[in-house]
Design a protein around this motif. Structure first.
Motif, PDB file in Angstrom:
ATOM      1  N   TYR A 143       0.817  -1.346   0.029  1.00 25.03           N
ATOM      2  CA  TYR A 143       0.028  -0.088   0.143  1.00 25.03           C
ATOM      3  C   TYR A 143       0.871   1.125  -0.049  1.00 25.03           C
ATOM      4  CZ  TYR A 143      -3.468  -3.553   1.923  1.00 25.03           C
ATOM      5  OH  TYR A 143      -3.983  -4.433   2.059  1.00 25.03           O
ATOM      6  N   THR A 144       0.458   2.356  -0.635  1.00 26.92           N
ATOM      7  CA  THR A 144       1.113   3.644  -0.591  1.00 26.92           C
ATOM      8  C   THR A 144      -0.017   4.813  -0.924  1.00 26.92           C
ATOM      9  OG1 THR A 144       3.084   4.769  -1.568  1.00 26.92           O
ATOM     10  CG2 THR A 144       1.751   3.440  -3.046  1.00 26.92           C
ATOM     11  N   ASN A 145       0.545   5.913  -0.799  1.00 20.45           N
ATOM     12  CA  ASN A 145      -0.550   7.059  -0.636  1.00 20.45           C
ATOM     13  C   ASN A 145      -0.069   8.109  -1.767  1.00 20.45           C
ATOM     14  OD1 ASN A 145      -2.879   6.366   0.640  1.00 20.45           O
ATOM     15  ND2 ASN A 145      -2.327   7.665   2.363  1.00 20.45           N
ATOM     16  N   TYR A 146      -0.907   8.430  -2.552  1.00 17.36           N
ATOM     17  CA  TYR A 146      -0.788   9.532  -3.603  1.00 17.36           C
ATOM     18  C   TYR A 146      -1.884  10.647  -3.004  1.00 17.36           C
ATOM     19  CZ  TYR A 146      -1.081  12.156  -8.023  1.00 17.36           C
ATOM     20  OH  TYR A 146      -0.946  13.025  -9.063  1.00 17.36           O
ATOM     21  N   PRO A 147      -1.835  11.881  -3.411  1.00 19.63           N
ATOM     22  CA  PRO A 147      -2.712  12.907  -2.622  1.00 19.63           C
ATOM     23  C   PRO A 147      -3.987  12.711  -3.495  1.00 19.63           C
ATOM     24  CG  PRO A 147      -0.422  13.945  -3.223  1.00 19.63           C
ATOM     25  CD  PRO A 147      -0.338  12.389  -3.952  1.00 19.63           C
TER      26      PRO A 147
END
Length: 768
Positions: free
Chosen positions: A494-498
């Motif tokens: 999992y990872t986040n982008y705006p």
């Protein structure tokens, strides 16, 4: 259209001299008392980089604004405390240390067998600002954002770093002779020169404490510097001794101006004092007033020698003007958009002019019409021949044959054009190792596989079968951080982008899925943590704690996990979340207002640490939060340490009471904290300018960068599970390993291979 759904969730407004656009974000709406329901959504598969042309120019600019605001918020400091001034001093101290080590004045500190190893990226460059070719055409010098100065061949081969010991990178640069003297400066106002190819750096005399630098150019052997002091009190300075000293030759009391000098042969110098054109025919000794623009405070200028000269100017970042009579009269051509104070004109063709923003805007007819060489998203179809987004520098000069060449610096490396931007060529496909990483994640089951989240270079993963430094494939474009998985592998990541969460499934050929952020208040790239007990679930830190769980092959549904509100006023949000690796029921959290919480039921209910002895209420954002791998009661938190704050704090009783653990650190921001994987309890910290180490019972933090690792931001750190190594992701010089046992003399991890009751660190032959 997978467009950002909650892009501007920040609640502050600020402007930085570093940013090419104003940094302003609208306040987020207050959080309702009742938990907000999850929004309706349908599952969608993420598109690869070649298909991400979904944001128009206005949306992309908003995205850039939000990133600048996020970066600024990381450096929150008490009122009246200038974190930039503090970090300038830290950077200067690092340069002084490196100079002393290089000259032998300061002996190298021995920290055991540990050594630094650079890992790359070898093929994914980051932000560049400037470039210049030596007069003999043998060497190309390039200035990066936070990765120093680089020297390579004109074709983009043989790149070598010359400025790993230069704080702040090189936003402007002059190379005298064939590299005999290099002068570099940053936008926020530090000037340095080297006469030994970057081995040591010195500051010129005569320059005040600057607010910023507008331009640095060479003309007939002299070096000219447009400096910006506080409150837009600008001046033009000159050095006649190859940058050893500078003096003011033209005050600019009417506003922040600019300078243009002919790039070949002799000629008059043109400068702007606010709206007034000033001309000097004697190298800056005397000045005569010429024409004026309509009232303006900030003016940028460039020119074409072929127009005798023709000048182009942008006033107050809004209106483009042209002068066909060397500055006597001016014609307003048009309003500019997507303009980041980057502009340049051809030497040979007075009608060829360009400015830069997210993209290049080029005219072939003197400003009557403009076009873009390519749309920013088209880069991903052909990185070798199409421009990356974000134009951070434009320079034009002649090569050794007399041909005109253009250099275009972008957030994705450096380009050259030999036909005035009809076509471009990427010079940074190999060896220009200036990647800007927010996070790095190495698979515990397949350690040759490394994932990285980069600034504007997307989510990356190492290529298969490549030895030595890492080569990365960019799986998708954008900005990614907070990479996490339950078991440390890349089976489900999992990872986040705006605005969206990216989910990758599969270690070899991953499927890419995404999920919208919940309706809540949160950071620009909010912290997420994979559920330590369930690989198909992940926690999301906002004004409340959310948990996403897989509902279908390509769909993760969020729900409010805890009734605890972490928002005291509708703007506060969780800035960190962590679970003890020894007991997943023990959880810790921090908020953007510097409040700390602990939980003993896996985050369902929380206790505010202020219900005992509260930590110093410093402005935490993007906290580094690390529960110990050896003691369930031991936990560390790091963040802003400006203005007397505690950059690192420690609790030895499970988060109930906290103590200052910053001894030995300068006033700085601690981006990351990690513990040595060997069970020693030794801690490592990444800061704005260096990496530090402290033993669990040590008296103070120790700078471990020595003369080997770069002076830059150490944004992330992880402890490798297959060797005794700390892997740092930097924001400007890629990935660096600090190997605690580089020869592999010890056993790691410490286990009992032959099950005889004696671990390998004490067993003479642990396989017998």
């Amino acid at each position: 259209m997978w467009l950002l759904t909650s892009l501007l969730a920040c609640s502050w407004s600020t402007t930085t001299t570093e940013a090419p656009v104003d940094v302003t974000a609208a306040p987020a709406a207050p959080v309702a008392e009742a938990p907000a329901p999850a929004p309706e959504r349908s599952p969608r598969l993420l598109r690869p980089p070649t298909e991400t042309g979904h944001m128009d120019l206005a949306e992309e600019r908003a995205h850039k604004k939000a990133r600048k605001a996020w970066f600024e918020e990381i450096h929150r400091a008490p009122d009246g405390v200038d974190w930039r001034a503090i970090e300038r001093q830290n950077g200067l101290a690092q340069i002084a240390k490196r100079n002393a080590l290089a000259s032998g004045v300061l002996p190298q500190v021995e920290l055991g067998p540990a050594k630094w190893v650079e890992r790359g990226s070898e093929n994914q460059a980051g932000r560049m600002h400037a470039a210049t070719l030596t007069s003999d055409g043998e060497w190309l010098y390039a200035g990066s954002a936070l990765g120093g100065i680089w020297r390579g061949r004109p074709d983009g081969s043989d790149w070598t770093p010359l400025g790993d010991n230069l704080y702040g990178g090189a936003h402007h640069m002059v190379v005298l002779g064939d590299g005999d003297v290099i002068i570099a400066t940053t936008n926020w106002g530090r000037v340095h020169r080297t006469t030994d190819e970057g081995r040591t750096w010195e500051e010129p005399s005569g320059i005040p404490w600057l607010w910023g630098v507008r331009r640095l150019v060479e003309h007939e052997g002299d070096v000219f510097l447009v400096v910006t002091e506080p409150y837009d009190n600008c001046s033009l300075m000159r050095s006649s001794d190859q940058g050893q000293s500078f003096e003011v030759v033209l005050p600019m009391p009417q506003g922040c101006g600019d300078i243009w000098v002919p790039r070949e042969g002799e000629g008059a110098i043109y400068a702007f004092d606010g709206p007034t054109v000033m001309v000097s025919a004697d190298g800056g000794d005397s000045w005569q007033e010429r024409g004026t623009l309509p009232a303006s405070v900030r003016t940028e200028v460039t020119g074409s020698e072929a127009g005798a000269p023709r000048l182009y100017a942008v006033a107050d970042s809004t209106t483009l003007y042209r002068s066909d009579d060397a500055g006597w009269t001016w014609e307003a051509l048009r309003e500019v958009e997507d303009y980041w104070s980057r502009l340049v004109a051809s030497i040979d063709d007075p009608d060829r002019f360009a400015w830069g923003g997210v993209e290049v805007h080029l005219t072939r007819d003197g400003g009557e019409s403009f076009e873009r060489p390519n749309e920013w998203w088209e880069y991903y179809e052909n990185p070798a021949d199409l421009l990356h987004a974000d134009i951070m520098g434009l320079q034009v000069q002649r090569d050794a044959t007399g041909a005109e060449i253009w250099y275009l610096s972008t957030d994705g490396g450096l380009y050259i054009s030999r036909d005035k931007v009809d076509t471009v060529e990427n010079l940074s496909l190999t060896g220009l190792r200036v990647s800007q990483y927010y996070d790095v994640h190495t698979s515990v089951t397949k350690p040759e596989q490394v994932a990285a989240g980069a600034q504007d270079q997307g989510f990356q993963r190492t290529k298969e079968g490549v030895e030595g430094r890492f080569w990365f494939d960019q799986l998708i474009s954008g900005d990614y951080g907070h990479i996490t998985s339950t078991d440390g592998s890349h089976k489900l990541l999992y990872t986040n982008y705006p605005g969206v969460m990216l989910i990758l499934e599969g270690q070899n050929d991953p499927a890419l899925y995404w999920a919208d952020f919940p309706a809540d208040n949160y950071a620009w790239i909010p912290p997420i943590v994979a559920d330590p007990d369930e690989p198909e679930a992940v926690f999301f830190a906002g004004g409340q704690l959310w948990r996403y769980e897989r509902q279908a092959t390509d769909y993760w549904e969020p729900e409010v996990y805890s009734s605890q509100s972490f928002s005291s006023d509708g703007y506060e949000y969780m800035s960190a979340l962590a679970f003890s690796p020894l007991d997943s029921d023990r959880a810790y959290a921090a908020t953007s207002y510097g409040r700390l919480f602990w939980s003993t039921d896996k985050g369902r209910t929380w206790v505010d640490a202020r219900d005992g002895t509260a930590p110093w209420p410093h402005y935490f954002y993007g906290h580094a939060l690390h529960p110990s791998i050896t003691d369930t009661e031991l936990v560390y938190v790091g963040g802003s340490g400006y203005g007397g704050g505690m950059a690192v704090m420690r609790s030895t009783n499970g988060g109930k009471r906290w103590e200052d653990w910053s001894q030995g650190l300068p006033e700085t921001h601690v981006y990351t904290l990690v513990e040595a994987p060997d069970g020693s309890g030794t801690m490592f910290a990444g800061t704005e300018t260096a990496a530090y180490m402290r033993e669990v019972d040590g008296d103070a933090w120790i700078d471990i960068t020595a003369a080997d690792a770069p002076v830059t931001i150490y944004w992330s750190a992880e402890a490798l599970q297959h060797e005794n190594t700390i892997r740092f992701g930097t924001y400007g010089r890629g990935i660096w390993d600090y190997q605690l046992d580089p020869e592999g003399l010890g056993c790691f991890p410490v286990v009992d291979h032959d099950d005889d009751g004696h671990d390998c660190d004490v067993d003479c032959d642990d396989f017998d």
